[in-house]
Motif scaffolding. Sequence first.
Motif, PDB file in Angstrom:
ATOM      1  N   LYS A 164       0.834  -1.214   0.000  1.00 25.30           N
ATOM      2  CA  LYS A 164       0.000   0.000   0.000  1.00 25.30           C
ATOM      3  C   LYS A 164       0.872   1.269   0.000  1.00 25.30           C
ATOM      4  CE  LYS A 164      -3.830   2.297   0.574  1.00 25.30           C
ATOM      5  NZ  LYS A 164      -4.657   2.444  -0.611  1.00 25.30           N
ATOM      6  N   ILE A 165       2.086   1.131   0.544  1.00 28.21           N
ATOM      7  CA  ILE A 165       2.978   2.298   0.629  1.00 28.21           C
ATOM      8  C   ILE A 165       3.248   2.885  -0.761  1.00 28.21           C
ATOM      9  CG2 ILE A 165       5.213   1.066   0.490  1.00 28.21           C
ATOM     10  CD1 ILE A 165       4.569   3.913   2.925  1.00 28.21           C
ATOM     11  N   PHE A 166       3.249   2.044  -1.800  1.00 34.63           N
ATOM     12  CA  PHE A 166       3.530   2.557  -3.149  1.00 34.63           C
ATOM     13  C   PHE A 166       2.419   3.509  -3.616  1.00 34.63           C
ATOM     14  CE2 PHE A 166       6.013  -1.536  -3.438  1.00 34.63           C
ATOM     15  CZ  PHE A 166       7.251  -0.932  -3.432  1.00 34.63           C
ATOM     16  N   ASP A 167       1.144   3.129  -3.326  1.00 34.07           N
ATOM     17  CA  ASP A 167       0.030   4.026  -3.690  1.00 34.07           C
ATOM     18  C   ASP A 167       0.193   5.356  -2.961  1.00 34.07           C
ATOM     19  OD1 ASP A 167      -0.946   1.856  -4.993  1.00 34.07           O
ATOM     20  OD2 ASP A 167      -2.360   1.272  -3.408  1.00 34.07           O
ATOM     21  N   VAL A 168       0.563   5.248  -1.677  1.00 32.90           N
ATOM     22  CA  VAL A 168       0.699   6.470  -0.878  1.00 32.90           C
ATOM     23  C   VAL A 168       1.865   7.311  -1.409  1.00 32.90           C
ATOM     24  CG1 VAL A 168       1.044   7.398   1.439  1.00 32.90           C
ATOM     25  CG2 VAL A 168      -0.242   5.281   1.150  1.00 32.90           C
ATOM     26  N   LEU A 169       2.988   6.661  -1.707  1.00 29.30           N
ATOM     27  CA  LEU A 169       4.167   7.400  -2.200  1.00 29.30           C
ATOM     28  C   LEU A 169       3.853   8.130  -3.506  1.00 29.30           C
ATOM     29  CD1 LEU A 169       7.105   4.928  -1.482  1.00 29.30           C
ATOM     30  CD2 LEU A 169       6.975   7.299  -0.687  1.00 29.30           C
ATOM     31  N   GLU A 170       3.032   7.493  -4.349  1.00 30.28           N
ATOM     32  CA  GLU A 170       2.692   8.138  -5.632  1.00 30.28           C
ATOM     33  C   GLU A 170       1.920   9.434  -5.422  1.00 30.28           C
ATOM     34  OE1 GLU A 170       1.003   4.768  -7.627  1.00 30.28           O
ATOM     35  OE2 GLU A 170       2.805   4.518  -8.859  1.00 30.28           O
ATOM     36  N   GLN A 171       1.256   9.523  -4.261  1.00 30.94           N
ATOM     37  CA  GLN A 171       0.460  10.723  -3.965  1.00 30.94           C
ATOM     38  C   GLN A 171       1.199  11.697  -3.044  1.00 30.94           C
ATOM     39  OE1 GLN A 171      -2.467  11.003  -5.443  1.00 30.94           O
ATOM     40  NE2 GLN A 171      -2.267   8.947  -6.304  1.00 30.94           N
ATOM     41  N   THR A 172       2.420  11.300  -2.603  1.00 31.59           N
ATOM     42  CA  THR A 172       3.111  12.124  -1.594  1.00 31.59           C
ATOM     43  C   THR A 172       3.833  13.291  -2.258  1.00 31.59           C
ATOM     44  OG1 THR A 172       3.406  10.175  -0.218  1.00 31.59           O
ATOM     45  CG2 THR A 172       4.805  12.063   0.321  1.00 31.59           C
ATOM     46  N   PRO A 173       3.492  14.508  -1.887  1.00 33.93           N
ATOM     47  CA  PRO A 173       4.198  15.652  -2.482  1.00 33.93           C
ATOM     48  C   PRO A 173       5.599  15.791  -1.884  1.00 33.93           C
ATOM     49  CG  PRO A 173       2.581  16.390  -0.866  1.00 33.93           C
ATOM     50  CD  PRO A 173       2.488  14.899  -0.903  1.00 33.93           C
ATOM     51  N   SER A 174       6.445  16.568  -2.534  1.00 29.84           N
ATOM     52  CA  SER A 174       7.781  16.815  -1.965  1.00 29.84           C
ATOM     53  C   SER A 174       7.629  17.500  -0.628  1.00 29.84           C
ATOM     54  CB  SER A 174       8.586  17.732  -2.888  1.00 29.84           C
ATOM     55  OG  SER A 174       8.547  17.234  -4.184  1.00 29.84           O
ATOM     56  N   GLY A 175       8.436  17.078   0.331  1.00 30.04           N
ATOM     57  CA  GLY A 175       8.368  17.686   1.664  1.00 30.04           C
ATOM     58  C   GLY A 175       9.657  18.417   1.966  1.00 30.04           C
ATOM     59  N   ALA A 176      10.207  18.170   3.179  1.00 30.16           N
ATOM     60  CA  ALA A 176      11.422  18.870   3.613  1.00 30.16           C
ATOM     61  C   ALA A 176      12.517  18.725   2.566  1.00 30.16           C
ATOM     62  CB  ALA A 176      11.882  18.284   4.951  1.00 30.16           C
ATOM     63  N   GLY A 177      13.206  19.825   2.248  1.00 29.26           N
ATOM     64  CA  GLY A 177      14.332  19.815   1.319  1.00 29.26           C
ATOM     65  C   GLY A 177      13.922  19.540  -0.117  1.00 29.26           C
ATOM     66  N   ARG A 195       3.576   8.152   7.490  1.00 32.08           N
ATOM     67  CA  ARG A 195       2.649   8.939   8.291  1.00 32.08           C
ATOM     68  C   ARG A 195       1.233   8.829   7.723  1.00 32.08           C
ATOM     69  NH1 ARG A 195       2.669  15.256   9.310  1.00 32.08           N
ATOM     70  NH2 ARG A 195       1.206  14.989  11.003  1.00 32.08           N
ATOM     71  N   GLU A 196       1.142   8.976   6.412  1.00 34.25           N
ATOM     72  CA  GLU A 196      -0.141   8.857   5.726  1.00 34.25           C
ATOM     73  C   GLU A 196      -0.682   7.440   5.877  1.00 34.25           C
ATOM     74  OE1 GLU A 196      -1.502  11.583   4.563  1.00 34.25           O
ATOM     75  OE2 GLU A 196      -3.284  10.332   4.119  1.00 34.25           O
ATOM     76  N   LEU A 197       0.233   6.477   5.788  1.00 36.50           N
ATOM     77  CA  LEU A 197      -0.161   5.059   5.901  1.00 36.50           C
ATOM     78  C   LEU A 197      -0.801   4.773   7.266  1.00 36.50           C
ATOM     79  CD1 LEU A 197       0.135   2.451   4.136  1.00 36.50           C
ATOM     80  CD2 LEU A 197       2.220   1.941   5.429  1.00 36.50           C
ATOM     81  N   THR A 198      -0.306   5.443   8.319  1.00 42.21           N
ATOM     82  CA  THR A 198      -0.870   5.201   9.670  1.00 42.21           C
ATOM     83  C   THR A 198      -2.360   5.556   9.707  1.00 42.21           C
ATOM     84  OG1 THR A 198      -0.297   7.409  10.459  1.00 42.21           O
ATOM     85  CG2 THR A 198       1.296   5.679  10.926  1.00 42.21           C
ATOM     86  N   HIS A 199      -2.807   6.427   8.785  1.00 40.35           N
ATOM     87  CA  HIS A 199      -4.225   6.805   8.772  1.00 40.35           C
ATOM     88  C   HIS A 199      -5.068   5.767   8.028  1.00 40.35           C
ATOM     89  CE1 HIS A 199      -2.326  11.046   8.990  1.00 40.35           C
ATOM     90  NE2 HIS A 199      -2.483  10.533  10.198  1.00 40.35           N
TER      91      HIS A 199
END
Length: 290
Positions: free
Chosen positions: A213-226, A236-240
Amino acid sequence: MRVRKAVLPAAGFGTRFLPATKAIPKEMMPLVDRPIIQYAVEEASASGIDQIIIVIATGRSAIEDHFDSNASLERWLEDRGDIEMLRTIRRISEFGTVAFVHQREQLGLGHAVLMAKDLVGDEPFAVLLSDDVMLNPNGAPVTRQLIDAHRAHRGSVIAVQRVEPEEVSRYGIVEPLHEEGRLVEIRDLVEKPAVGEAPSDLAVLGRYVLTPKIFDVLEQTPSGAGGEIQLTDAIRELTHEQPVFGYQFEGVRHDAGTRIGWLKANVAVGLDSEVADEFRAYIRGLDLRD
Ligand code: UTP
């Protein structure tokens, strides 16, 4: 489902270890006589993993060369009758399947893991950050401990360890929902919180067992720190969406991606190596007064 595959991201710039990492990845720096990444491959293999996927930066072939066979070196060792070293060298190219995927741009750890999506497919898998050297000489490898916890509790499991309160701002920190023995059910994660604002002293370290499931989440994860796609943001998203656990593993961890951590890891590995007696005697003889 059995955890058969491990992803080892090794495409970072390793800026904390420049200039050593100018031409070689930090994962190829040696600990005594083996490159750092070989310890992680051996850990994965000893944990029951038989398919290793290494994410490398385009244009950097040292890691690929290391796990490939080297016919001329093998012939030379054979001609000299150095059968022991010949066996050692051959063993490196016989760790089950080792596949390589390229990360063309260093867009972060989360992005590096995402590069392995097609090779992992729809099954739980391990992630090992090899610059976090995990030593547990008298017990189960840390990856094995996480796989066992995953088997018992399902969900994703990430390695956590308590850190000093003043160190929390260097790590992803867990907000626990529930703790039982070594297992911590995670409510949320906070990336590098300010000292005094951390929800606990449990830091996320470089070993994970993740559901696909992490792959689906990663595909939707915007760039964060740096400006990087952060694995922590995706977890973090996966915990939800699914249960995510922290596992307080047994073992010692050294951050070999830093100068001091690399030195400590060399001392620890050296004191458990073939040269241990001589090394111990050398250390004992040092004048360590200021
Ligand atoms: P680090 O946070 O240690 O970054 O990456 P780094 O670039 O390797 O090193 P510094 O901070 O500049 O010194 C954690 C892990 O993620 C991999 C690294 O190789 C390391 O194993 N990584 C990081 C990638 O594979 N790709 C990236 O884009 C970033």
